[in-house]
Design a protein around this motif. Structure first.
Motif, PDB file in Angstrom:
ATOM      1  N   THR A 219       0.748  -1.248   0.053  1.00 47.58           N
ATOM      2  CA  THR A 219      -0.167  -0.015   0.000  1.00 47.58           C
ATOM      3  C   THR A 219       0.816   1.177   0.130  1.00 47.58           C
ATOM      4  O   THR A 219       0.359   2.370  -0.344  1.00 47.58           O
ATOM      5  CB  THR A 219      -0.807  -0.130   1.253  1.00 47.58           C
ATOM      6  N   ASP A 220       2.196   1.153   0.286  1.00 48.02           N
ATOM      7  CA  ASP A 220       2.982   2.374   0.578  1.00 48.02           C
ATOM      8  C   ASP A 220       4.382   1.915   0.016  1.00 48.02           C
ATOM      9  O   ASP A 220       5.300   1.829   0.737  1.00 48.02           O
ATOM     10  CB  ASP A 220       3.103   2.779   1.921  1.00 48.02           C
ATOM     11  N   LEU A 221       4.438   1.566  -1.201  1.00 49.91           N
ATOM     12  CA  LEU A 221       5.917   1.110  -1.598  1.00 49.91           C
ATOM     13  C   LEU A 221       6.475   2.151  -1.848  1.00 49.91           C
ATOM     14  O   LEU A 221       6.468   3.320  -2.570  1.00 49.91           O
ATOM     15  CB  LEU A 221       5.658   0.344  -3.145  1.00 49.91           C
ATOM     16  N   ASP A 222       7.886   2.166  -0.998  1.00 50.27           N
ATOM     17  CA  ASP A 222       8.849   3.114  -1.271  1.00 50.27           C
ATOM     18  C   ASP A 222       9.745   3.099  -2.360  1.00 50.27           C
ATOM     19  O   ASP A 222      10.337   2.359  -2.717  1.00 50.27           O
ATOM     20  CB  ASP A 222       9.863   2.908  -0.056  1.00 50.27           C
ATOM     21  N   VAL A 223       9.524   4.172  -3.183  1.00 52.73           N
ATOM     22  CA  VAL A 223       9.743   4.025  -4.439  1.00 52.73           C
ATOM     23  C   VAL A 223      11.448   4.043  -4.453  1.00 52.73           C
ATOM     24  O   VAL A 223      12.170   3.367  -5.161  1.00 52.73           O
ATOM     25  CB  VAL A 223       9.477   5.295  -5.523  1.00 52.73           C
ATOM     26  N   GLN A 224      12.001   5.013  -3.740  1.00 54.81           N
ATOM     27  CA  GLN A 224      13.566   5.013  -3.473  1.00 54.81           C
ATOM     28  C   GLN A 224      14.097   3.781  -3.162  1.00 54.81           C
ATOM     29  O   GLN A 224      15.177   3.168  -3.660  1.00 54.81           O
ATOM     30  CB  GLN A 224      13.905   6.047  -2.610  1.00 54.81           C
ATOM     31  N   VAL A 256       8.932   9.348  -1.706  1.00 54.64           N
ATOM     32  CA  VAL A 256       7.533   9.007  -2.371  1.00 54.64           C
ATOM     33  C   VAL A 256       7.256   7.486  -2.265  1.00 54.64           C
ATOM     34  O   VAL A 256       8.176   6.648  -2.603  1.00 54.64           O
ATOM     35  CB  VAL A 256       7.747   9.326  -4.004  1.00 54.64           C
ATOM     36  N   SER A 257       5.802   7.307  -1.862  1.00 53.86           N
ATOM     37  CA  SER A 257       5.587   5.964  -1.977  1.00 53.86           C
ATOM     38  C   SER A 257       4.107   6.039  -2.820  1.00 53.86           C
ATOM     39  O   SER A 257       3.396   6.773  -2.806  1.00 53.86           O
ATOM     40  CB  SER A 257       5.177   5.418  -0.437  1.00 53.86           C
ATOM     41  N   ILE A 258       3.920   4.785  -3.230  1.00 51.52           N
ATOM     42  CA  ILE A 258       2.655   4.501  -4.209  1.00 51.52           C
ATOM     43  C   ILE A 258       2.177   3.082  -3.616  1.00 51.52           C
ATOM     44  O   ILE A 258       3.036   2.336  -3.339  1.00 51.52           O
ATOM     45  CB  ILE A 258       2.962   4.396  -5.465  1.00 51.52           C
ATOM     46  N   PRO A 259       0.773   2.937  -3.961  1.00 46.70           N
ATOM     47  CA  PRO A 259       0.419   1.571  -3.607  1.00 46.70           C
ATOM     48  C   PRO A 259       0.755   0.748  -4.951  1.00 46.70           C
ATOM     49  O   PRO A 259       0.181   1.307  -6.195  1.00 46.70           O
ATOM     50  CB  PRO A 259      -1.044   1.677  -3.478  1.00 46.70           C
ATOM     51  N   TYR A 260       1.558  -0.248  -5.062  1.00 49.34           N
ATOM     52  CA  TYR A 260       1.944  -1.095  -5.985  1.00 49.34           C
ATOM     53  C   TYR A 260       2.245  -2.598  -5.843  1.00 49.34           C
ATOM     54  O   TYR A 260       2.636  -2.707  -4.440  1.00 49.34           O
ATOM     55  CB  TYR A 260       3.035  -0.363  -6.585  1.00 49.34           C
ATOM     56  N   ILE A 261       2.479  -3.140  -6.834  1.00 45.71           N
ATOM     57  CA  ILE A 261       2.931  -4.461  -6.654  1.00 45.71           C
ATOM     58  C   ILE A 261       4.361  -4.444  -6.786  1.00 45.71           C
ATOM     59  O   ILE A 261       5.047  -4.337  -7.698  1.00 45.71           O
ATOM     60  CB  ILE A 261       2.206  -5.492  -7.607  1.00 45.71           C
ATOM     61  N   PRO A 262       5.190  -4.587  -5.611  1.00 40.67           N
ATOM     62  CA  PRO A 262       6.377  -4.364  -5.854  1.00 40.67           C
ATOM     63  C   PRO A 262       7.204  -5.335  -7.004  1.00 40.67           C
ATOM     64  O   PRO A 262       8.332  -4.595  -7.635  1.00 40.67           O
ATOM     65  CB  PRO A 262       7.118  -5.106  -4.414  1.00 40.67           C
ATOM     66  N   ALA A 263       6.855  -6.538  -7.110  1.00 40.69           N
ATOM     67  CA  ALA A 263       7.666  -7.356  -8.276  1.00 40.69           C
ATOM     68  C   ALA A 263       7.350  -6.356  -9.504  1.00 40.69           C
ATOM     69  O   ALA A 263       8.436  -6.734 -10.331  1.00 40.69           O
ATOM     70  CB  ALA A 263       7.171  -8.598  -7.989  1.00 40.69           C
ATOM     71  N   HIS A 264       6.451  -5.910  -9.847  1.00 40.10           N
ATOM     72  CA  HIS A 264       6.521  -5.279 -11.055  1.00 40.10           C
ATOM     73  C   HIS A 264       7.180  -4.187 -11.281  1.00 40.10           C
ATOM     74  O   HIS A 264       7.717  -3.856 -12.140  1.00 40.10           O
ATOM     75  CB  HIS A 264       4.680  -4.758 -10.938  1.00 40.10           C
ATOM     76  N   LEU A 265       7.389  -3.160  -9.919  1.00 34.94           N
ATOM     77  CA  LEU A 265       8.298  -2.132 -10.301  1.00 34.94           C
ATOM     78  C   LEU A 265       9.747  -2.707 -10.448  1.00 34.94           C
ATOM     79  O   LEU A 265      10.505  -2.163 -10.994  1.00 34.94           O
ATOM     80  CB  LEU A 265       7.992  -1.385  -8.924  1.00 34.94           C
ATOM     81  N   ASP A 266       9.946  -3.747  -9.512  1.00 38.86           N
ATOM     82  CA  ASP A 266      11.338  -4.323  -9.514  1.00 38.86           C
ATOM     83  C   ASP A 266      11.553  -4.386 -11.008  1.00 38.86           C
ATOM     84  O   ASP A 266      12.691  -4.193 -11.341  1.00 38.86           O
ATOM     85  CB  ASP A 266      11.431  -5.327  -8.478  1.00 38.86           C
ATOM     86  N   TYR A 267      10.470  -5.246 -11.788  1.00 36.51           N
ATOM     87  CA  TYR A 267      10.841  -5.714 -13.041  1.00 36.51           C
ATOM     88  C   TYR A 267      11.196  -4.552 -14.078  1.00 36.51           C
ATOM     89  O   TYR A 267      12.244  -4.685 -14.626  1.00 36.51           O
ATOM     90  CB  TYR A 267       9.795  -6.640 -13.515  1.00 36.51           C
ATOM     91  N   MET A 268      10.505  -3.539 -13.768  1.00 37.61           N
ATOM     92  CA  MET A 268      10.658  -2.616 -14.953  1.00 37.61           C
ATOM     93  C   MET A 268      11.927  -1.587 -14.718  1.00 37.61           C
ATOM     94  O   MET A 268      12.737  -1.338 -15.667  1.00 37.61           O
ATOM     95  CB  MET A 268       9.441  -1.773 -14.824  1.00 37.61           C
ATOM     96  N   LEU A 269      12.184  -1.330 -13.275  1.00 33.60           N
ATOM     97  CA  LEU A 269      13.857  -0.742 -13.056  1.00 33.60           C
ATOM     98  C   LEU A 269      14.629  -1.520 -13.414  1.00 33.60           C
ATOM     99  O   LEU A 269      15.684  -1.092 -13.968  1.00 33.60           O
ATOM    100  CB  LEU A 269      13.660  -0.490 -11.666  1.00 33.60           C
TER     101      LEU A 269
END
Ligand code: ADP
Ligand code: K
Ligand code: MG
Length: 485
Positions: A219-224, A256-269
């Protein structure tokens, strides 16, 4: 070509009608789950009316907002968990049936390929199995159903590689290449795959009480933090592959935090950083006689210290200081968060700027392959290997088509690279599958974001990854986004 496809289609319709007449349904919904024998399910039937029936049913699209609001406190509400199970058991067969129909519409020469056949059979077995599961009514039913679901998720893990390998093989066949709308086909197959895995994983985790999580959504994925994780992983792979890696300078909003599926953001980055680092290293480590080598005047003198190359490999190559990759996090006003990844890796030539979005398109040729070959030794690049101007200057092969598909490259968790999640260092690859950009864009768009590139040929590339910033509204609802079946 068109009339050939039309003829084969009408032939199929006739065969489908024939098979439909022979087809018998064996659905026994009144039987308890434990008494059903799924091991006897075979996947030989093509064009059967059951698949058509399910494929024609509407799918129920769930937004991230709906998933979050539904999943809140579900761990404390057995009724919600059962409702979630029933949603999954209703949705997955319909979505699998749609993909089975897509596969059926492929030319016969493609469907007959052993890898594609394997995918078809696995989809069909899952379809037949899941549609036969009696309605989940109790938590015991749900336990059994969840076990079955997990098993099918695992069985589908290698399907992406099979699909990619199969289509790469078929692309070489006369007549097939031009007939296939490859990118549209992959978009549809992979979007559906992401969707099914999100739905299934969300259900499997919805009953877990985990601080900061609703199911698999943070719910609060830490983007950094995600950026740091991806930087560390990519640097490690880059070092293993090239013996050096550029530094990464991160700036912009730090909290900055967003609600997200961490594995999805990890993959893209991870995919974007690999592309950036590969471009920087390859454009800087070319032998001095190479005309595309960047002269030191193009490299900023302000570059931070570069991880040093190993002394053994530096003897025959020219290793200037690598310009760092810059990441900037911008929490935009329009409800969007943008992560900009900038490299000075020479950019993308104008004639390739559209092609890089094609599934399987890669400029990593066999000659310049730095990565360890995939386990099993079949590191064929296939895919035609037609060369293109700029990359050919560099002694590289531009490989069109499906590039090299390492078996360990993309595995679990919605098509995520196995290595990223499990830390299997030696099996990493920097590039070569040709899926990084199109699949990352698919992941970004899945929850309403996007991925764009801006390249200055001869200098570098900026990748803009935009993620919808979902803000919690007063009524506890979440601002929209999308799920695409
Ligand atoms: P892969 O990395 O496996 O080749 P991708 O889809 O990630 O597949 O990228 C496709 C191609 O796009 C790469 O092979 C490369 O030629 C080009 N490309 C992507 N990102 C960059 C970048 N930052 N700089 C230069 N070229 C890039
Ligand atoms: K590509
Ligand atoms: Mg890549």
């Amino acid at each position: 070509m068109g009339s050939l496809a039309a003829a084969s289609l009408s032939w199929r319709v006739q065969v489908a009608a024939l098979i439909r007449g022979l087809h018998t349904t064996a659905f026994a919904s009144s039987q308890p789950l434990s008494e059903l024998n799924f091991s006897t399910i075979r996947a030989e039937s093509f064009y059967d009316s059951t698949v058509e029936k399910y494929a024609s049913q509407d799918v129920e699209v769930l937004s991230l907002r709906q998933m979050l609001s539904f999943g809140r406190n579900a761990w404390d509400d057995p009724g919600k968990i059962l409702k979630s199970a029933r949603y999954v058991q209703r949705e997955l067969p319909r979505r699998l049936a749609r993909r089975l129909m897509d596969l059926q519409l492929l030319p016969y020469i493609v469907v007959a390929n052993p890898h594609i056949k394997k995918v078809y059979n696995q989809y069909h077995v899952s379809f037949e199995t899941l549609r036969r599961v009696p309605m989940v009514r109790t938590s015991e039913d749900n336990q059994e159903f969840s076990q079955l679901l997990r098993q099918h998720l695992d069985q589908h893990a290698p399907m992406l590689d099979s699909l990619a390998t199969g289509l790469r093989e078929c692309k070489d066949k006369v007549l097939v290449g031009p007939c296939l709308q490859m990118d549209a086909f992959f978009d549809s197959m992979l979007r559906s795959r992401i969707s099914r895995r999100v739905i299934a994983e969300q259900h499997l985790h919805i009953g877990n009480k985990r601080p900061g999580y609703i199911g698999v959504i943070c719910t609060d994925l830490d983007v950094q933090e995600s950026i740091s994780f991806a930087v560390q992983k990519t640097k490690q792979v880059c070092m293993e592959t090239y013996g050096m890696a550029p530094d990464v300078v991160v700036s912009g909003e730090s909290k900055v935090s967003i609600p997200y599926i961490p594995a999805h953001l990890d993959y893209m980055l991870y995919e974007l950083l690999k592309n950036a680092m590969r471009a920087v290293v390859e454009s800087r480590s070319s032998p001095p006689h190479n005309p595309r080598r960047h002269s030191s005047s193009t490299a900023p003198t302000t570059a931070t210290a570069t991880t040093a190359p190993s002394s053994s490999s530096s003897s025959s190559y020219w290793f200037p200081r690598l310009p760092p990759v810059h990441i900037r996090v911008c929490d935009g006003a329009a409800g969007a968060l943008t992560i900009k990844i900038s490299d000075q890796g020479g950019g993308i030539p104008d004639d390739l700027i559209d092609k890089v979005w094609s599934y399987g398109f890669t400029t990593l040729g066999r000659k310049r392959r730095h990565a360890a070959p995939p386990s099993g030794g079949s590191s064929s690049n296939g895919g035609g290997g037609s060369s293109s101007s700029a990359a050919a200057d560099d002694g590289e092969h531009v490989v069109e088509g499906l590039g090299s598909v390492g078996p360990a490259r993309i595995v679990s968790g919605g098509g995520l690279p196995a290595g990223l999640m499990s830390g299997q260092g030696s099996r990493y690859q920097m590039a070569g599958l040709g899926f990084g950009l199109p699949l990352s864009r698919l992941y970004a768009r899945y929850f309403g974001g996007d991925l764009k590139l801006q390249s200055i040929p001869g200098y570098g590339t900026d990748a803009y990854l935009t993620l919808k910033h979902l803000q919690e509204l007063d009524d506890g609802e979440w601002v929209e986004k999308v799920d695409d079946p």
